[in-house]
Structures are given as structure tokens and as C-alpha cells.
Design a protein around this motif. Structure first.
Motif, short mmCIF file in Angstrom:
data_model
loop_
_atom_site.label_atom_id
_atom_site.label_comp_id
_atom_site.label_asym_id
_atom_site.label_seq_id
_atom_site.Cartn_x
_atom_site.Cartn_y
_atom_site.Cartn_z
N HIS A 438 -8.65 -6.12 0.49
CA HIS A 438 -7.70 -6.59 -0.52
C HIS A 438 -6.66 -5.51 -0.80
CE1 HIS A 438 -6.15 -8.86 -3.89
NE2 HIS A 438 -6.28 -7.79 -4.68
N GLY A 439 -5.40 -5.88 -0.72
CA GLY A 439 -4.31 -4.94 -0.96
C GLY A 439 -3.93 -4.10 0.24
N ASN A 440 -4.47 -4.43 1.42
CA ASN A 440 -4.19 -3.59 2.59
C ASN A 440 -2.71 -3.61 2.99
OD1 ASN A 440 -4.31 -6.30 3.52
ND2 ASN A 440 -4.83 -5.61 5.60
N LEU A 441 -2.01 -4.72 2.69
CA LEU A 441 -0.60 -4.80 3.07
C LEU A 441 0.30 -3.99 2.14
CD1 LEU A 441 -0.03 -8.49 4.22
CD2 LEU A 441 -0.71 -6.47 5.53
N TYR A 442 -0.26 -3.43 1.08
CA TYR A 442 0.50 -2.52 0.24
C TYR A 442 0.31 -1.07 0.69
CZ TYR A 442 1.45 -6.27 -3.07
OH TYR A 442 1.89 -7.44 -3.64
N LEU A 443 -0.53 -0.85 1.70
CA LEU A 443 -0.76 0.51 2.19
C LEU A 443 -0.47 0.64 3.69
CD1 LEU A 443 -1.72 3.39 1.73
CD2 LEU A 443 -4.08 2.60 2.06
N GLY A 444 -1.08 -0.24 4.51
CA GLY A 444 -0.90 -0.14 5.96
C GLY A 444 0.55 -0.21 6.40
N PRO A 445 1.31 -1.24 5.97
CA PRO A 445 2.73 -1.30 6.36
C PRO A 445 3.57 -0.14 5.84
CG PRO A 445 1.95 -3.46 5.67
CD PRO A 445 0.87 -2.48 5.34
N VAL A 446 3.11 0.51 4.77
CA VAL A 446 3.82 1.69 4.29
C VAL A 446 3.82 2.78 5.37
CG1 VAL A 446 3.80 3.56 2.58
CG2 VAL A 446 3.32 1.22 1.87
N LEU A 447 2.63 3.05 5.90
CA LEU A 447 2.51 4.09 6.94
C LEU A 447 3.24 3.68 8.21
CD1 LEU A 447 -1.26 5.06 6.48
CD2 LEU A 447 0.76 6.15 5.48
#
Length: 559
Positions: A438-447
Motif C-alpha cells: 500500500h502506497g508503493n506508487l508514492y515511493l517507487g516512481p519517485v526513485l
């Protein structure tokens, strides 16, 4: 006329052209209506997006045109001959901008006409051609702004390229804000805007883009002024995007936000005016401006790999006798054209790293809507993620240029080392997206977004240093062709293919972690292989940067 047309107003004009022409990064906004009106499945939609990527990244034609219509006159003694093309007398960079503006308009106007029903849905190959044509105009604009900026500001090539590439990456977020303000959530109106807005801005400002033969001087502080403005714009956009994620703004609130944004985007012209005034005053107070070493001085005169003259101060005898052999470093005493560059190992190393660094980044953004839908994100969240992707893309482009200049000038570290580090970070980003928590698209796409953007700053700068600046537009655009090549393999043949295998046969949709998990594990593996190639490039070029480039940059700083 000099107060209107100078190298500083050229930077401001280029910034406006850059932020208006990044429509290829907002494909997720209009891809759902394109898919529904044309009756595409996911693989077909990804195929159209790949041709969009091919157009946006295969800029060999723009590089050839730029070399043909823009004179190249190296200072006396610099390897490489002046341009002798009969077309060079017809104009300059504005010609390339005009061609790009026409392509953007024609491509998007036909896509819009197909979506709204003015023309019958074209066959998939024809739609792919429209997507290619619309996005290929971006390469003409981008090539002009990047190469012209590097020629006008050769000392801090990483910084100026970072600013230009940064605003191209930021354009997605800016265009989406205009979409929220004026299109009222209607992607068909947005397509019409993409056809008209960039063309209008290009035609208005293209004559400010010229090669100004002014070298030397302390202009870093003025470039930093542009950089401060860009950071303020990014912070403002991030605040607005987060705000829109929690509350629904009224029309007047959106209009107020837009007016402030336009004011911030206009501020580079104020910085340009101040910079030109200070530069003119400084030159007026000087009786003469040294452009080349005096023949009767005991100096050591060298030239940078980018082809710009570098005046060295007197060196200690032991330093002046440093010899650089072919075993120590790369050849650097001549400007290479595309064919000569393609005969080097370094060209293909850069090409391979771009397949992963750029191809996997495009595969991520092109499928952002479908990834979000499969994991249960709302439409507003997905649109905000696309905007935030532009933020991270910008920070990567902007930061890649500034950080690479810093580590070159202050630390003595070569730029390929930073490129290798970004590839390693991209592996982590792909693994986070694959995990599906949950919330992975707020972290992975950042990198992934930051690393993707950094490649767009680092690759052109490294290209200009290794192969020279005369044919830089053609060479770096050829290397950039790795981006759509990697996007086709990774987006269509990996991400799209696996998604369609998992999707419901009735409506071609898939819900759950399994829709993209395998795909992004594969992307992480590809990024690891590119990391190894980038590491090899670092070891191969570190002597070049240590002995040649850093030695010259040190003497540049003494001027």
C-alpha cells in the motif's frame, strides 16, 4: 535590439519552449479516451505509446538539421573546421524550432480529430504515425535549446543542460495544471491544447534563440538565479498537487493558482534582463576582453573536449609536461561526427545504459494509469502521480546537471560515476513497484523518476565531453534512440504482454498485485545489467576525466 536578443533572454525563451513541449510525458492523461474511442486493448495502446516514445527520443533528424542550418565556428586552433553548409546562411536555431512547432501541431490536431470523431478512427499504423509526428517535434525543440545553451555557456555545461532538460521534465506537471484549469477534466480539449499551445509559444519566441559568441566571464551566479526560480516552481507545484489530492478546488481557485504559476514562469525574463545589464556594464568598464592566449605569453593553451576555447594560466613546468597517451584516456583532440562516434566502445556503452535507464522509465510512466487502477488507486490519485512523476523527472534532470558539475569541479569525480549510481537506485525503485504494498506508487516512481531524469542530463553532457560539441546534437539524439527501443521491448513485449495475459478477456482489465509484479522484477534485472555496463564505462573513462577534463576545468575556473 541587444537588450531583447542576447544569450540570457535566449535562456528564458528556451525555458518557455521547454515547459510547453513535454506533452509526451502526459500520455496517461489522454490514453484512456484514446483507448476507449479507438477500441484498443492494452498491447495496442502500448504500441501507440512506443511510437510516441520513438518520436520523442529519436532526434537524429533534428540533430542533422541543427548542424546544417547553425554555423559552427570554433576559435582558431581548435580541432574541427567551420561549417560550410550552404544552408547555414539561411538562419540558425530558429529554423529547427519552426520545424518542431509545425510537427507538434499537425500530429496532435489529427489525434484530436480522430478522438472527437471529425475523422473516422484511423488504422493503428496511421495512429502510430500521428503519435510519432506529434512527439518528434519535441526533439527539434529540445535539441535546439540544449545545444544552443551549451554553446553559449560552455563552462558549466552540466548546469545549463540540467536547466533545459529539467524544464522539459517539469512540463508534464505544468501542462496538467493548465488541463485542470481550462479543460475541466476533458482530455479531448486537452489534446487540442497540446496542438496549439507549444506551436504558439515557439513562433513567438524562436527568434531569441541564437548562438552568441561570448565566452568567459563569471556567469555561474546568474545560472544559479534560473536554478532558484526552478526550485521555487517545483515547490509550488508540489504544494498544489498535494492540495488537489485532499480538496476539490473551485474554478476561481484554480485560476488564481494558474496566475501565480504564470508569474513564476515569467520571472526568468527578469533574471535575464538583470544578467545582461550586469554583463554589459562589466564589459563596458573593460578596455579589452581577452578571448585567446597572447602569443608572447608563456602559457599553455588547450581546448575543452566540447570544442570551446579554454585559456590556461601559466602552469608549473612539471604540470605542463603531463603526457596523455592512448592507453591512459580516450581520444580527445578532434571533434567526432556520428560515424566516428559509433566506432567507439563508449558510444555503445552509453547506448546500453540508456536502454534500461530511459526505456524502463518510459515503461513505468506509460503504464502508470493501469498500474494505479490495478492496485485500487483513484483517478485523482493517478493523475496526481503523473504530475508528481514530472516533479521527480525534473529533479533528476536538474539535479543531475548541477550535481555532476559539482562533483567534477569540487571532488574530481567523473560524470559516469553518477550515472552508475542512478542505475543502482533505479533497481530499488522497480523492486518497490513490483512489491505492490500500500502506497508503493508514492515511493517507487519517485526513485525511478529521479533516476530517469538524471540520465537525460548526464548523457548529453558526457557525449559533448567525449565526442565534442560540433556534432553533439546528432550523436546524443542517436544515443537517445535507445529510449524508445528499450521502451518497446520493456513496455510492449514485457509489461503489456504480461498484463494482457493476466487481464479479463471481456474488458481487457486486470486488478491485483500480480498484474505488474513479474514485469517490474524483470525491469529490475535489466537495470542491474545496465548498472554493470555503467560501472565499466566509469572505469574506462575515469582517466579521461581525471587527466584531461578536470585539468581543463581547473584552468577555466582561474580565468
Amino acid at each position: 535590439m541587444e537588450w531583447v536578443a542576447n544569450r540570457w533572454t535566449g535562456v528564458a525563451a528556451a525555458i518557455w519552449i521547454q515547459w510547453s513541449c513535454g506533452a509526451s510525458y502526459t500520455f496517461s492523461i489522454y490514453s484512456p479516451v484514446l483507448k476507449s474511442t479507438q477500441g484498443y486493448d492494452q498491447s495496442t495502446l502500448d504500441t501507440v505509446s512506443v511510437f510516441k516514445d520513438i518520436g520523442a527520443n529519436f532526434g537524429v533528424l533534428s540533430g542533422l538539421l541543427y548542424s546544417a542550418v547553425t554555423p559552427y565556428n570554433p576559435p582558431a586552433g581548435v580541432p574541427g573546421s567551420p561549417s560550410k553548409s550552404k544552408w547555414a546562411s539561411l538562419g540558425g536555431p530558429w529554423v529547427v524550432v519552426a520545424v518542431g512547432a509545425v510537427q507538434c501541431f499537425v500530429g496532435f490536431i489529427f489525434i484530436w480529430a480522430s478522438v472527437v470523431g471529425l475523422i473516422s478512427p484511423p488504422p493503428v499504423p496511421v495512429m502510430c504515425f500521428f503519435a510519432w509526428l506529434a512527439s518528434n517535434g519535441q526533439t527539434f525543440l529540445n535539441t535546439t535549446n540544449v545545444v544552443t545553451g551549451l554553446r553559449n555557456f560552455p563552462q558549466y555545461s552540466g548546469t545549463i543542460i540540467g536547466i533545459m532538460k529539467g524544464f522539459l521534465g517539469l512540463s508534464g506537471a505544468i501542462l496538467i495544471q493548465i488541463y485542470h484549469t481550462f479543460c475541466d477534466g476533458d482530455p479531448t480539449t486537452y489534446l487540442l491544447m497540446l496542438a496549439c499551445l507549444p506551436a504558439f509559444i515557439c513562433l513567438l519566441l524562436m527568434f531569441l534563440l541564437r548562438i552568441y559568441e561570448v565566452h568567459g566571464g563569471d556567469y555561474k551566479k546568474h545560472l544559479d538565479g534560473f536554478s532558484v526560480v526552478t526550485v521555487i516552481i517545483v515547490a509550488y507545484l508540489m504544494f498544489i498537487i498535494i492540495l488537489q489530492n485532499f480538496i476539490s478546488l473551485s474554478y476561481w481557485a484554480r485560476m488564481f493558482i494558474f496566475v501565480i504559476l504564470i508569474f513564476l514562469l515569467a520571472s526568468p525574463f527578469g533574471i535575464a534582463t538583470k544578467a545582461h545589464w550586469e554583463e554589459s556594464r562589466k564589459f563596458a568598464q573593460s578596455d579589452t576582453i581577452e578571448r585567446a592566449p597572447s602569443a608572447n605569453k608563456a602559457t599553455s593553451s588547450k581546448y575543452s573536449p566540447s570544442g570551446d576555447e579554454v585559456e590556461y594560466q601559466e602552469l608549473p613546468s612539471e604540470e605542463g609536461q603531463i603526457q596523455v597517451t592512448s592507453d591512459d584516456t580516450l581520444p580527445h583532440e578532434e571533434e567526432k561526427n556520428l560515424l566516428l562516434a559509433m566506432c567507439t566502445v563508449e558510444f555503445w556503452m552509453l547506448f546500453v545504459t540508456m536502454i534500461s535507464g530511459l526505456g524502463s522509465g518510459l515503461a513505468t510512466i506509460n503504464n502508470m494509469s493501469q498500474i494505479g487502477q490495478s492496485l485500487g488507486y483513484s483517478t485523482i490519485e493517478i493523475n496526481n502521480m503523473v504530475s508528481l512523476w514530472s516533479m521527480w523527472n525534473f529533479l533528476g534532470r536538474f539535479g543531475g546537471g548541477h550535481v555532476s558539475d559539482y562533483i567534477m569541479h569540487r571532488k574530481g569525480w567523473p560524470r559516469p560515476l553518477l550515472m552508475t549510481a542512478t542505475l543502482g537506485t533505479m533497481i530499488i525503485g522497480h523492486l518497490i513497484i513490483a512489491s505492490g504494498f500500500h502506497g508503493n506508487l508514492y515511493l517507487g516512481p519517485v526513485l525511478v523518476g529521479i533516476c530517469y531524469g538524471a540520465h537525460w542530463s548526464l548523457m548529453p553532457t558526457i557525449t559533448s565531453e567525449i565526442f565534442g560539441v560540433k556534432h553533439m546534437g546528432t550523436i546524443f539524439n542517436t544515443i537517445a534512440a535507445a529510449s524508445p527501443f528499450g521502451s518497446y521491448i520493456l513496455s510492449v513485449r514485457v509489461v503489456g504482454y504480461i498484463y494482457d495475459m493476466q487481464a479479463d478477456e471481456d474488458d481487457n482489465t486486470c486488478f491485483g498485485i500480480h498484474c505488474f509484479m513479474s514485469s517490474f522484477f524483470i525491469l529490475a534485472g535489466v537495470a542491474f545489467l545496465a548498472f554493470l555496463v555503467g560501472l565499466a564505462l566509469y572505469f574506462r573513462t575515469r582517466r579521461f576525466y581525471k587527466i584531461v577534463v578536470l585539468r581543463r576545468l581547473k584552468h577555466y575556473a582561474r580565468r
